[in-house]
Design a protein around this motif. Sequence first.
Motif, PDB file in Angstrom:
ATOM      1  N   MET A   1     -39.840  13.464  54.860  1.00 22.65           N
ATOM      2  CA  MET A   1     -39.012  12.178  54.005  1.00 22.65           C
ATOM      3  C   MET A   1     -38.433  12.967  52.840  1.00 22.65           C
ATOM      4  SD  MET A   1     -38.516   9.096  54.428  1.00 22.65           S
ATOM      5  CE  MET A   1     -37.771   7.694  53.413  1.00 22.65           C
ATOM      6  N   ALA A   2     -37.368  12.599  52.606  1.00 16.96           N
ATOM      7  CA  ALA A   2     -36.687  12.966  51.397  1.00 16.96           C
ATOM      8  C   ALA A   2     -37.382  12.428  49.986  1.00 16.96           C
ATOM      9  CB  ALA A   2     -35.230  12.806  51.260  1.00 16.96           C
ATOM     10  N   GLN A   3     -37.537  13.151  49.060  1.00 17.65           N
ATOM     11  CA  GLN A   3     -37.561  12.714  47.755  1.00 17.65           C
ATOM     12  C   GLN A   3     -36.548  12.262  46.842  1.00 17.65           C
ATOM     13  OE1 GLN A   3     -40.403  13.853  43.690  1.00 17.65           O
ATOM     14  NE2 GLN A   3     -40.721  15.056  45.731  1.00 17.65           N
ATOM     15  N   ILE A   4     -36.754  10.984  46.223  1.00 23.92           N
ATOM     16  CA  ILE A   4     -35.433  10.648  45.450  1.00 23.92           C
ATOM     17  C   ILE A   4     -35.952  10.719  44.082  1.00 23.92           C
ATOM     18  CG2 ILE A   4     -33.903   8.561  44.916  1.00 23.92           C
ATOM     19  CD1 ILE A   4     -34.478   7.580  47.745  1.00 23.92           C
ATOM     20  N   ILE A   5     -35.092  11.814  43.230  1.00 29.45           N
ATOM     21  CA  ILE A   5     -35.387  11.750  41.886  1.00 29.45           C
ATOM     22  C   ILE A   5     -34.155  11.240  41.059  1.00 29.45           C
ATOM     23  CG2 ILE A   5     -35.639  13.617  40.243  1.00 29.45           C
ATOM     24  CD1 ILE A   5     -36.487  15.608  42.466  1.00 29.45           C
ATOM     25  N   VAL A   6     -34.752  10.285  40.193  1.00 27.33           N
ATOM     26  CA  VAL A   6     -33.460   9.740  39.266  1.00 27.33           C
ATOM     27  C   VAL A   6     -33.516  10.630  37.761  1.00 27.33           C
ATOM     28  CG1 VAL A   6     -34.912   7.796  38.426  1.00 27.33           C
ATOM     29  CG2 VAL A   6     -32.412   7.684  38.466  1.00 27.33           C
ATOM     30  N   VAL A   7     -32.632  11.138  37.515  1.00 22.77           N
ATOM     31  CA  VAL A   7     -32.577  11.603  35.980  1.00 22.77           C
ATOM     32  C   VAL A   7     -31.809  10.546  35.093  1.00 22.77           C
ATOM     33  CG1 VAL A   7     -31.537  13.517  34.587  1.00 22.77           C
ATOM     34  CG2 VAL A   7     -32.213  13.888  36.831  1.00 22.77           C
ATOM     35  N   THR A   8     -32.844   9.953  34.140  1.00 19.82           N
ATOM     36  CA  THR A   8     -32.358   8.740  33.403  1.00 19.82           C
ATOM     37  C   THR A   8     -32.587   8.898  31.951  1.00 19.82           C
ATOM     38  OG1 THR A   8     -32.465   6.341  33.368  1.00 19.82           O
ATOM     39  CG2 THR A   8     -34.422   7.455  33.944  1.00 19.82           C
ATOM     40  N   SER A   9     -31.798   7.830  31.316  1.00 21.76           N
ATOM     41  CA  SER A   9     -32.251   7.937  29.622  1.00 21.76           C
ATOM     42  C   SER A   9     -31.921   6.569  29.276  1.00 21.76           C
ATOM     43  CB  SER A   9     -31.713   9.049  28.934  1.00 21.76           C
ATOM     44  OG  SER A   9     -30.293   8.699  28.724  1.00 21.76           O
ATOM     45  N   GLY A  10     -32.350   5.881  28.025  1.00 27.59           N
ATOM     46  CA  GLY A  10     -31.614   4.748  27.606  1.00 27.59           C
ATOM     47  C   GLY A  10     -30.596   5.071  26.676  1.00 27.59           C
ATOM     48  N   LYS A  11     -30.336   6.360  26.075  1.00 29.84           N
ATOM     49  CA  LYS A  11     -29.232   6.797  25.519  1.00 29.84           C
ATOM     50  C   LYS A  11     -28.342   7.638  26.090  1.00 29.84           C
ATOM     51  CE  LYS A  11     -28.860   8.574  20.517  1.00 29.84           C
ATOM     52  NZ  LYS A  11     -28.147   7.173  19.833  1.00 29.84           N
ATOM     53  N   GLY A  12     -26.918   7.474  25.636  1.00 31.89           N
ATOM     54  CA  GLY A  12     -26.096   8.255  26.010  1.00 31.89           C
ATOM     55  C   GLY A  12     -25.999   9.663  25.208  1.00 31.89           C
ATOM     56  N   GLY A  13     -25.334  10.698  25.935  1.00 21.20           N
ATOM     57  CA  GLY A  13     -25.187  11.858  25.335  1.00 21.20           C
ATOM     58  C   GLY A  13     -26.486  12.782  25.022  1.00 21.20           C
ATOM     59  N   PHE A 115     -34.378  16.661  48.901  1.00 21.57           N
ATOM     60  CA  PHE A 115     -34.213  16.207  47.744  1.00 21.57           C
ATOM     61  C   PHE A 115     -32.956  15.453  47.530  1.00 21.57           C
ATOM     62  CE2 PHE A 115     -37.399  19.548  47.011  1.00 21.57           C
ATOM     63  CZ  PHE A 115     -38.610  18.551  46.285  1.00 21.57           C
ATOM     64  N   ILE A 116     -33.040  14.177  47.057  1.00 16.22           N
ATOM     65  CA  ILE A 116     -31.921  13.453  46.755  1.00 16.22           C
ATOM     66  C   ILE A 116     -31.835  13.248  44.993  1.00 16.22           C
ATOM     67  CG2 ILE A 116     -30.523  11.146  46.852  1.00 16.22           C
ATOM     68  CD1 ILE A 116     -31.870  11.003  49.733  1.00 16.22           C
ATOM     69  N   VAL A 117     -31.027  13.915  44.153  1.00 23.60           N
ATOM     70  CA  VAL A 117     -31.095  13.669  42.830  1.00 23.60           C
ATOM     71  C   VAL A 117     -30.062  12.749  42.326  1.00 23.60           C
ATOM     72  CG1 VAL A 117     -30.816  14.889  40.530  1.00 23.60           C
ATOM     73  CG2 VAL A 117     -32.080  16.072  42.442  1.00 23.60           C
ATOM     74  N   CYS A 118     -30.429  11.804  41.612  1.00 22.80           N
ATOM     75  CA  CYS A 118     -29.444  10.591  41.047  1.00 22.80           C
ATOM     76  C   CYS A 118     -29.187  10.734  39.775  1.00 22.80           C
ATOM     77  CB  CYS A 118     -30.044   9.452  41.414  1.00 22.80           C
ATOM     78  SG  CYS A 118     -30.596   8.773  43.182  1.00 22.80           S
ATOM     79  N   ASP A 119     -27.840  11.097  39.173  1.00 18.95           N
ATOM     80  CA  ASP A 119     -27.509  11.175  37.935  1.00 18.95           C
ATOM     81  C   ASP A 119     -27.021   9.968  37.538  1.00 18.95           C
ATOM     82  OD1 ASP A 119     -26.515  12.366  35.482  1.00 18.95           O
ATOM     83  OD2 ASP A 119     -24.759  12.794  36.512  1.00 18.95           O
ATOM     84  N   SER A 120     -28.018   9.372  36.619  1.00 23.36           N
ATOM     85  CA  SER A 120     -27.759   7.781  36.228  1.00 23.36           C
ATOM     86  C   SER A 120     -26.967   7.856  34.900  1.00 23.36           C
ATOM     87  CB  SER A 120     -29.239   7.300  36.010  1.00 23.36           C
ATOM     88  OG  SER A 120     -29.154   6.001  35.193  1.00 23.36           O
ATOM     89  N   PRO A 121     -26.247   6.667  34.949  1.00 24.58           N
ATOM     90  CA  PRO A 121     -25.653   6.415  33.543  1.00 24.58           C
ATOM     91  C   PRO A 121     -26.809   5.949  32.584  1.00 24.58           C
ATOM     92  CG  PRO A 121     -24.695   5.018  35.280  1.00 24.58           C
ATOM     93  CD  PRO A 121     -26.082   5.784  35.792  1.00 24.58           C
ATOM     94  N   ALA A 122     -26.336   6.130  31.205  1.00 24.19           N
ATOM     95  CA  ALA A 122     -27.294   5.575  30.229  1.00 24.19           C
ATOM     96  C   ALA A 122     -27.473   4.161  29.969  1.00 24.19           C
ATOM     97  CB  ALA A 122     -26.805   6.198  28.742  1.00 24.19           C
ATOM     98  N   GLY A 123     -28.569   3.780  29.668  1.00 23.51           N
ATOM     99  CA  GLY A 123     -28.739   2.513  29.498  1.00 23.51           C
ATOM    100  C   GLY A 123     -29.391   1.562  30.743  1.00 23.51           C
TER     101      GLY A 123
END
Length: 269
Positions: A1-13, A115-123
Motif C-alpha cells: 500500500m502506498a504511503q501518502i506524504i503531504v509537505v505543508t506549511s501555514g506560511k508561503g515561501g 510513495f505519493i508526495v503531495c506538494d501543498s500550497p501554503a495556508g
Amino acid sequence: MAQIIVVTSGKGGVGKTTSSAAIATGLALKGHKTVVIDFDIGLRNLDLVMGCERRVVYDFVNVINGEANLNQALIKDKRCDKLFILPASQTRDKDALTKEGVGKVLEDLAKDFEFIVCDSPAGIETGAMMALYFADTAVVTTNPEVSSVRDSDRILGMLQSRSRRAEENLEPIKEYLLLTRYSPARVKTGEMLSVEDVQEILAIDLLGVIPESQAVLKASNSGVPVIIDQESDAGQAYTDTVSRLLGEDIPLRFTSEEKKDSSNVYLGS
C-alpha cells in the motif's frame, strides 16, 4: 500500500516545493517508486524545480476531469527512473480539485507507487486542504521565525481535525517538523529561533534541519532538486531527512555555527 506524504506549511515561501522535490527524489534514489504531485493549482512551480516544465502536456486537473489518463499526464524524471511528476494546471481555478476527484487519482496511483508526495500550497485554502485530507504522513515545513511557526501550529490543528484519518477515527497522521533556512550564526545573534525553541512551540518530532544555503537557490534556478548536490550542506541535510523518514536513526548536522562555517569553506573552494 502506498504511503501518502503531504509537505505543508501555514506560511508561503518556506521551501515546501524545494522540500517536496528533494524528498521525492531522495526516496526514488533509495529505490522506492515515487510520484510527486503539485497541488498548487493556478501557479505551478514543482515542474520548474524538477526541471521538466517543457515536458508538461497534461496535468492533475486534466486527469481529474477525465481529459487525460495518468499515463499521459505523469512525467518520468530523466535522472531517476523510479521518480515521476504529476504537474498542476496553470490555467484552472483551485476549485477544480474535488475530494472525489483527488481521491480517485490517489487511489489509482497507489496501485503502482510506494510513495505519493503531495506538494501543498501554503495556508488553508482548497488546494492545501485537499493535499492534507488524504495524508498518512505530514512534513510540516517552517522557517525559524515566529510568524512561520505560529502558522505551522494552525496547520497542525487542521491535520488533527480535518483529515480523512480524523473523520474516520483512524490512526492519526504522523506529523514531522522540517526546519528550513536555518542559520546557527543568526540564532546566536537572536535573529532566528533555535531548533529547541521551534520544537518546544510545535511539539512534534523533528525530521530534519536544512541550513540556509546558496545551493538551494542555485538548484531551483537550474531545475535540479538540491538533494542531488551532495557537495552542498543542504543536499546532505535533505538526504539525512529522507533517511529519517524511512526509519533510520541519523544524527542532526548543520545545527551549530562551527559545522556551518566549515561547510561553507568547502563550498567556496
